[in-house]
Design a protein around this motif. Structure first.
Motif, mmCIF file in Angstrom:
data_model
loop_
_atom_site.group_PDB
_atom_site.id
_atom_site.type_symbol
_atom_site.label_atom_id
_atom_site.label_comp_id
_atom_site.label_asym_id
_atom_site.label_seq_id
_atom_site.Cartn_x
_atom_site.Cartn_y
_atom_site.Cartn_z
ATOM 1 N N ARG A 33 55.079 39.628 48.737
ATOM 2 C CA ARG A 33 54.120 40.355 47.907
ATOM 3 C C ARG A 33 53.498 41.439 48.795
ATOM 4 O O ARG A 33 52.790 41.122 49.757
ATOM 5 N N GLU A 34 53.778 42.694 48.465
ATOM 6 C CA GLU A 34 53.266 43.800 49.268
ATOM 7 C C GLU A 34 52.137 44.500 48.509
ATOM 8 O O GLU A 34 52.328 44.966 47.385
ATOM 9 N N ILE A 35 50.975 44.570 49.143
ATOM 10 C CA ILE A 35 49.808 45.191 48.539
ATOM 11 C C ILE A 35 49.980 46.707 48.552
ATOM 12 O O ILE A 35 50.267 47.302 49.594
ATOM 13 N N HIS A 36 49.814 47.340 47.382
ATOM 14 C CA HIS A 36 49.987 48.788 47.273
ATOM 15 C C HIS A 36 48.689 49.529 46.957
ATOM 16 O O HIS A 36 48.709 50.743 46.779
ATOM 17 N N ASP A 37 47.583 48.815 46.863
ATOM 18 C CA ASP A 37 46.281 49.434 46.647
ATOM 19 C C ASP A 37 45.230 48.460 47.167
ATOM 20 O O ASP A 37 45.535 47.308 47.463
ATOM 21 N N TYR A 38 44.008 48.916 47.305
ATOM 22 C CA TYR A 38 42.943 48.021 47.764
ATOM 23 C C TYR A 38 42.827 46.857 46.784
ATOM 24 O O TYR A 38 42.650 47.054 45.580
ATOM 25 N N THR A 39 42.959 45.642 47.308
ATOM 26 C CA THR A 39 43.036 44.453 46.466
ATOM 27 C C THR A 39 41.986 43.441 46.901
ATOM 28 O O THR A 39 41.913 43.085 48.085
ATOM 29 N N VAL A 40 41.196 42.984 45.936
ATOM 30 C CA VAL A 40 40.091 42.071 46.222
ATOM 31 C C VAL A 40 40.558 40.642 45.981
ATOM 32 O O VAL A 40 40.690 40.206 44.845
ATOM 33 N N LEU A 41 40.802 39.922 47.052
ATOM 34 C CA LEU A 41 41.236 38.525 46.975
ATOM 35 C C LEU A 41 40.076 37.637 47.400
ATOM 36 O O LEU A 41 39.949 37.226 48.541
ATOM 37 N N ARG A 42 39.213 37.369 46.441
ATOM 38 C CA ARG A 42 38.011 36.577 46.721
ATOM 39 C C ARG A 42 37.725 35.668 45.539
ATOM 40 O O ARG A 42 38.266 35.828 44.451
ATOM 41 N N THR A 43 36.845 34.681 45.775
ATOM 42 C CA THR A 43 36.346 33.839 44.684
ATOM 43 C C THR A 43 35.195 34.556 44.009
ATOM 44 O O THR A 43 34.678 35.551 44.526
ATOM 45 N N GLU A 44 34.771 34.047 42.876
ATOM 46 C CA GLU A 44 33.708 34.708 42.127
ATOM 47 C C GLU A 44 32.325 34.477 42.736
ATOM 48 O O GLU A 44 31.391 35.208 42.455
ATOM 49 N N GLU A 45 32.178 33.435 43.559
ATOM 50 C CA GLU A 45 30.851 33.077 44.072
ATOM 51 C C GLU A 45 30.410 33.965 45.228
ATOM 52 O O GLU A 45 29.233 34.050 45.542
ATOM 53 N N THR A 46 31.327 34.607 45.889
ATOM 54 C CA THR A 46 30.991 35.423 47.046
ATOM 55 C C THR A 46 31.811 36.691 47.023
ATOM 56 O O THR A 46 32.902 36.729 46.462
ATOM 57 N N ARG A 47 31.316 37.748 47.641
ATOM 58 C CA ARG A 47 32.042 39.019 47.674
ATOM 59 C C ARG A 47 32.953 39.119 48.886
ATOM 60 O O ARG A 47 33.636 40.124 49.082
ATOM 61 N N GLU A 48 32.955 38.089 49.729
ATOM 62 C CA GLU A 48 33.817 38.109 50.906
ATOM 63 C C GLU A 48 35.231 37.662 50.541
ATOM 64 O O GLU A 48 35.440 36.878 49.620
#
Length: 315
Positions: A33-48
Motif C-alpha cells: 500500500r503506497e501512500i500518494h497523499d497526506y494520509t491521517v492514520l489515527r484513532t478518533e480519540e486523539t489527533r496523533e
C-alpha cells in the motif's frame, strides 16, 4: 494463459460455493500500500498518528517506532468500496438488488459483501437470526520506514474573508507523508473464485483511506504476491520486517523469496503453494478482466442465498 487457466492455478484452495462451516483453505494476498497523499492514520480519540514499537527488521533487532495502519481502517474502506462496486455494477447490468445494503445500520445479510465480510442482523426483532461469519481477514499493516521518516505535521489557519489574510492557527494535522509504503496482507478463507475476483477488484479499486479522506488519503494498492495453503503462512509484521532488509529491491521476486522462506515454518508445508510473479500477474489480470455482468451478479447473489438456506434461514 487464459482467464480460466489462471483461476485453475488456485483451484485446490477455492470452494465451489460458500458454506457456513469454514474449512482450512487459505489464500493470502501480499500487497504494497503506497501512500500518494497526506494520509491521517489515527484513532478518533486523539489527533496523533497510531504508532507501535517493533524491531527495525529481521536482521536488526533494535526497536523503532512505526506508524500502524490499523486492520479496521483497511477493512472499513474496502468493505464500503465493495458495496459501491456491487451497487453500480447492478445498475449497469440491469440486475435488480432485492434488498438494499449499507453500513452499518442496514446490513441485508443477502449480498456478496455480507457473504464475504460477514454481517450481523440489524433488524429489530431478528436478534436471533444467524449471523454471517467473515471469510476475509485483515491485519495491522506497519510502515516500512520508521515513524520519524514518514510523519509530517501540517498547520492549518483561519482565513479572514473580508481582508483575505491568514488569521490564527486553528490546529495541526498529523499525517503520513506521500510515498510512504505499508506492506499488507489480506487473507481469504474458503472463498469461491467469484469472491476472489470481487476481493481483488475491490482492493485494486479502493483508493481512499484514513480519518480525513475528504482532503487526502489517496493510496495505491498493488498485489505483489499470492500464497495459498491450509493456514496463514506469513504475518503482516514478518512481511514488513523482511522487506526492510530488502527495501532497495522491492519487487515481486523479492516478495516470492520472502514467502518461500516461511513455508518450512507452516504446520502443513506440503499444502502450501507460493505463486511465481508471472502467475500472480496472470491471476490478477484474469480477475480484473472478469466483467461484473448480470450472469456474474446473479451467481454471486445466489451463492449467498444458498449459504443462508444452509444456515436454516427461511425467506
Amino acid at each position: 494463459m487464459t482467464e480460466q487457466t489462471a483461476f485453475d492455478l488456485l483451484k485446490p484452495y477455492l470452494e465451489e460455493h460458500p458454506h457456513p462451516l469454514i474449512g482450512a483453505k487459505t489464500i493470502q494476498l501480499l500487497l504494497i500500500r503506497e501512500i500518494h497523499d497526506y494520509t491521517v492514520l489515527r484513532t478518533e480519540e486523539t489527533r496523533e498518528l497510531n504508532t507501535v514499537a517493533t524491531p527495525l527488521s529481521i536482521q536488526q533487532e533494535s526497536d523503532v517506532r512505526r506508524v500502524a495502519f490499523l486492520a479496521t481502517k483497511q477493512k472499513a474502506a474496502e468493505s464500503r468500496q465493495l458495496e459501491y462496486l456491487l451497487r453500480t455494477a447492478a445498475e449497469s447490468a440491469g440486475y435488480k438488488i432485492e434488498k438494499p445494503c449499507f453500513l452499518k445500520d442496514n446490513l441485508c445479510l443477502e449480498c456478496p459483501r455480507c457473504g464475504l465480510f460477514g454481517a450481523t442482523s440489524t433488524e429489530a426483532g431478528k436478534g436471533q437470526a444467524p449471523n454471517i461469519k467473515h471469510r476475509i481477514e485483515y491485519s495491522t499493516a506497519f510502515s516500512l520506514l520508521p515513524f520519524e521518516d514518514i510523519e509530517t505535521a501540517i498547520t492549518f489557519n483561519a482565513i479572514n474573508d473580508d481582508k483575505q489574510i491568514t488569521g490564527q492557527a486553528l490546529g495541526t494535522r498529523y499525517a503520513v507523508a506521500p510515498a510512504s509504503i505499508f506492506p499488507s496482507i489480506v487473507t481469504l478463507r474458503s472463498v469461491t473464485w467469484r469472491e476472489l475476483v470481487l476481493a481483488i477488484k475491490t482492493i485494486l479499486a479502493c483508493k481512499s483511506y484514513g480519518a480525513e479522506s475528504r482532503i487526502g488519503g489517496d493510496v495505491r494498492n498493488t498485489i505483489f504476491g499470492i500464497v495459498a495453503g491450509w493456514e496463514e503462512v506469513l504475518t503482516s509484521l514478518e512481511f514488513t520486517l523482511e522487506l526492510y532488509d530488502r527495501k532497495d529491491n522491492l519487487s515481486a521476486e523479492t516478495v516470492q523469496a520472502i514467502a518461500l522462506a516461511y513455508v518450512p515454518l507452516a504446520g502443513n508445508p506440503s499444502q502450501v503453494r507460493v505463486f511465481t510473479p508471472e502467475e500472480v500477474e496472470k491471476i490478477v489480470q484474469a480477475a480484473t478482466a472478469v466483467e461484473l455482468d448480470k450472469a456474474f451478479l446473479e451467481a454471486s447473489y445466489e451463492d449467498v442465498k444458498n449459504y443462508r438456506k444452509e444456515q436454516g434461514v427461511k425467506k
